[in-house]
Design an enzyme around this catalytic site. Structure first.
Site, short mmCIF file in Angstrom:
data_model
loop_
_atom_site.label_atom_id
_atom_site.label_comp_id
_atom_site.label_asym_id
_atom_site.label_seq_id
_atom_site.Cartn_x
_atom_site.Cartn_y
_atom_site.Cartn_z
N ASN A 117 -56.26 75.37 18.58
CA ASN A 117 -55.00 75.81 17.95
C ASN A 117 -55.13 77.07 17.07
OD1 ASN A 117 -56.31 74.12 16.06
ND2 ASN A 117 -54.39 73.71 15.02
N GLY A 145 -61.03 69.03 15.17
CA GLY A 145 -60.24 68.57 16.32
C GLY A 145 -59.51 67.28 15.99
N SER A 146 -59.23 66.51 17.03
CA SER A 146 -58.40 65.32 16.85
C SER A 146 -59.19 64.15 16.27
CB SER A 146 -57.83 64.92 18.21
OG SER A 146 -58.90 64.65 19.09
N GLU A 184 -63.25 67.82 10.56
CA GLU A 184 -61.96 68.39 10.15
C GLU A 184 -60.93 67.91 11.16
OE1 GLU A 184 -61.26 70.38 7.52
OE2 GLU A 184 -63.30 70.45 6.78
N CYS A 215 -52.77 71.90 12.06
CA CYS A 215 -53.20 70.59 11.56
C CYS A 215 -52.53 70.23 10.24
CB CYS A 215 -54.71 70.56 11.41
SG CYS A 215 -55.31 71.90 10.37
N GLU A 250 -49.67 61.96 15.13
CA GLU A 250 -49.48 63.37 14.75
C GLU A 250 -48.61 64.07 15.80
OE1 GLU A 250 -53.12 65.54 15.07
OE2 GLU A 250 -52.46 67.16 13.76
P1 NAD Z 1 -59.54 67.94 20.54
O1 NAD Z 1 -60.12 66.88 19.66
O2 NAD Z 1 -58.93 67.51 21.82
O3 NAD Z 1 -60.67 69.01 20.95
C1 NAD Z 1 -61.49 69.63 19.98
C2 NAD Z 1 -62.81 70.01 20.62
O4 NAD Z 1 -63.46 68.84 21.06
C3 NAD Z 1 -62.69 70.94 21.82
O5 NAD Z 1 -63.71 71.91 21.76
C4 NAD Z 1 -62.90 70.00 23.00
O6 NAD Z 1 -63.53 70.62 24.09
C5 NAD Z 1 -63.82 68.93 22.43
N1 NAD Z 1 -63.58 67.61 23.05
C6 NAD Z 1 -62.42 67.13 23.58
N2 NAD Z 1 -62.59 65.87 24.02
C7 NAD Z 1 -63.88 65.55 23.79
C8 NAD Z 1 -64.67 64.39 24.03
N3 NAD Z 1 -64.16 63.30 24.60
N4 NAD Z 1 -65.96 64.41 23.65
C9 NAD Z 1 -66.50 65.48 23.05
N5 NAD Z 1 -65.81 66.63 22.81
C10 NAD Z 1 -64.51 66.65 23.16
O7 NAD Z 1 -58.52 68.76 19.64
P2 NAD Z 1 -57.58 69.98 20.04
O8 NAD Z 1 -56.50 69.50 20.92
O9 NAD Z 1 -58.38 71.13 20.47
O10 NAD Z 1 -56.98 70.35 18.59
C11 NAD Z 1 -55.91 69.66 18.03
C12 NAD Z 1 -56.35 68.65 17.00
O11 NAD Z 1 -57.23 69.26 16.06
C13 NAD Z 1 -55.18 68.15 16.17
O12 NAD Z 1 -55.33 66.76 15.98
C14 NAD Z 1 -55.31 68.89 14.86
O13 NAD Z 1 -54.74 68.24 13.76
C15 NAD Z 1 -56.79 69.00 14.73
N6 NAD Z 1 -57.14 70.15 13.90
C16 NAD Z 1 -57.68 69.94 12.68
C17 NAD Z 1 -57.97 71.02 11.86
C18 NAD Z 1 -58.55 70.85 10.49
O14 NAD Z 1 -58.98 71.85 9.93
N7 NAD Z 1 -58.59 69.65 9.94
C19 NAD Z 1 -57.72 72.31 12.31
C20 NAD Z 1 -57.19 72.48 13.57
C21 NAD Z 1 -56.91 71.40 14.37
#
Ligand code: NAD
Length: 458
Positions: A114, A187-188, A209, A243, A333
């Protein structure tokens, strides 16, 4: 790609102390700054290709943040890295004590799509500054930006110092199966738990995060017009895919209609009558996320917007009226330009909604009453927040940015980023010119003296 081989090369690089020289770290960060500045236009183009992010938003929320983190780190690295003297313990007299900032070693940074550029570079800068080697795994959902990240890193760093490994879940899974000295994941929540589990097998420390359902409370004393303007900005920047965007709006019932009217006005002011035609309004990153969001609109009363175009992953700025807590939009979310509006009359009503969810990453409260704001901040546990605005606490590098509970572990930005990437090694140095005998056996008759020491000197 041979992942174990890359990690082995980084382990050897670190073990040979090649990351320890602070002037070398500083020089590399300066080189990185010059490369990043040179490539700014390419980054903006890549972000536009990935999800139609406007140049303005790309500069404001991606490139300028990375540049200022880099400049700040270059300016302060000597002071941050210096062993810090602390007061010695009287019981150790005579002695001195210092905290040494020791890099962990080989660090893995996994970033989301994002803010694909900023969220890869911000932790990376701190990890390098602290003296680690780093493997970065950017998101596969923003391939144009990931490509530029890789090019920039490869132009400056040896692979045995910093490597970019592109790929999706499979690559991420393989990376997580390796032994790291530190993992920084953004990430999530779902994937955060996968990361925590993988880290646990080697007791690898982590920063997570993550996301959450961020409440935004607007009471009857708030400046409604300004609140609407600031919420429209914080919610719709990046197409709502932030996020810390306000997730659902808890509005005092007496000001709800006024707020909705102001929200509509502000949306029109920012994006025109049809935001689909605005060059400033981003798209949902892909169809999977578009479909996830479109379902939230089904069977709900729409106050504003509600328009979608699947071919272009477009969802208009939308307000949903009083959804039930078990509706699709209130389950998790949202991460899109949709805001549920839930009215309240009492503080108990607020509590019923907020307590229904895990600890969020952010909380916002708009009010003219100081005590009400204080109470909301004190009553709820959340990562960080803002009073009378949205998301702007992120911009203060003196504040640690991160979640709590399900929204994450650890906080970064500015010096906090440097600090999370080093182990604080506490060392006491004793002097030999005096050796008080009271601690040594035989202890006969010494207990009284020990108690006096403990009473007055500890
Ligand atoms: P995501 O968790 O799907 O992916 C994040 C990363 O993890 C990517 O690089 C992806 O390739 C990897 N990934 C995905 N599935 C995986 C798995 N099963 N095993 C290992 N790695 C895996 O998140 P997204 O869709 O890229 O981002 C959105 C989420 O991130 C939202 O929930 C948002 O709130 C959160 N976010 C948090 C912050 C923060 O600073 N706290 C900032 C930005 C986004």
């Amino acid at each position: 790609m041979n992942i174990p081989k890359i990690i082995q090369a980084q382990k050897s690089y670190f073990a040979a102390h090649k990351t320890k020289d602070i002037s070398k770290r500083k020089q590399l960060l300066k080189n990185l700054l010059s490369e990043i500045t040179k490539r700014e236009k390419d980054i903006v183009t890549a972000l536009d290709a990935d999800f139609k992010k406007s140049e303005y938003e790309s500069v404001m929320t991606e490139t300028s943040i990375v540049i200022s983190e880099l400049k700040r780190t270059i300016k302060n690295i000597n002071a941050w890295a210096k062993p810090q003297s602390v007061m010695p313990a009287f019981l150790n007299f005579p002695s001195s004590s210092k905290i040494y900032k020791e890099p962990y070693g080989v660090v893995l940074v996994i970033s989301p799509w994002n803010y694909p550029y900023q969220l890869a570079f911000a932790p990376l800068i701190g990890a390098i500054a602290a003296g680690n080697t780093v493997v970065v795994k950017p998101s596969e959902l923003t391939p144009n930006t990931s490509k530029i990240i890789k090019e920039i890193i490869e132009a400056i760093f040896e692979k045995s110092h910093v490597s970019v490994i592109e790929g999706g879940v499979e690559i991420s899974t393989e990376l997580l199966a390796q032994r790291w000295d530190y993992i920084f994941f953004t990430g999530s929540v779902t994937v955060g738990k996968v990361v925590a589990k993988a880290a646990a097998q080697f007791l690898t420390p982590v920063t997570l995060e993550l996301g959450g359902k961020n409440p935004c409370i607007i009471d009857e004393t708030a400046n409604i017009k300004l609140a609407a303007k600031r919420i429209v900005w914080g919610k719709l920047i990046n197409g709502g895919q932030t996020c810390i965007a306000p997730d659902y709006l808890l509005i005092h019932s007496s000001v709800k209609d006024q707020f909705v009217a102001c929200y509509q006005k502000e949306v029109t002011k920012a994006y025109g009558n049809n935001p689909e035609n605005s060059k400033d309004y981003p798209r949902i990153v892909n169809q999977r996320n578009f479909d996830r969001l479109a379902i939230m609109l089904e069977n709900e009363k729409i106050l504003i917007g509600g328009k979608t175009n699947r071919e272009d992953n477009y969802i208009s700025p939308t307000l949903i009226d009083e959804p039930s807590l078990d509706s699709e939009v209130m389950k998790g979310e949202i991460f899109g330009p949709i805001s549920p509006v839930i009215s309240y009359d009492t503080e108990d009503d607020i509590d019923t909604v907020i307590s229904n969810y895990e600890k969020p990453l952010a909380l916002y409260v708009f009010t003219g009453k100081r005590n009400f704001a204080k109470k909301m901040i004190a009553n709820y546990s959340f990562g960080g927040g803002t009073i009378n605005d949205t998301t702007v606490h992120f911009a203060n590098h003196n504040l640690p940015f991160g979640g709590v509970g399900e929204s994450g572990i650890g906080g970064y930005h500015g010096k906090h980023t440097f600090d999370i990437f080093c182990h604080k090694k506490g060392v006491t140095k004793r002097y030999n010119w005096l050796d008080i005998p009271v601690r040594y056996a035989p202890y006969n008759g010494k207990l009284k003296i020990l108690k006096i020491f403990m009473k007055y000197l500890s």
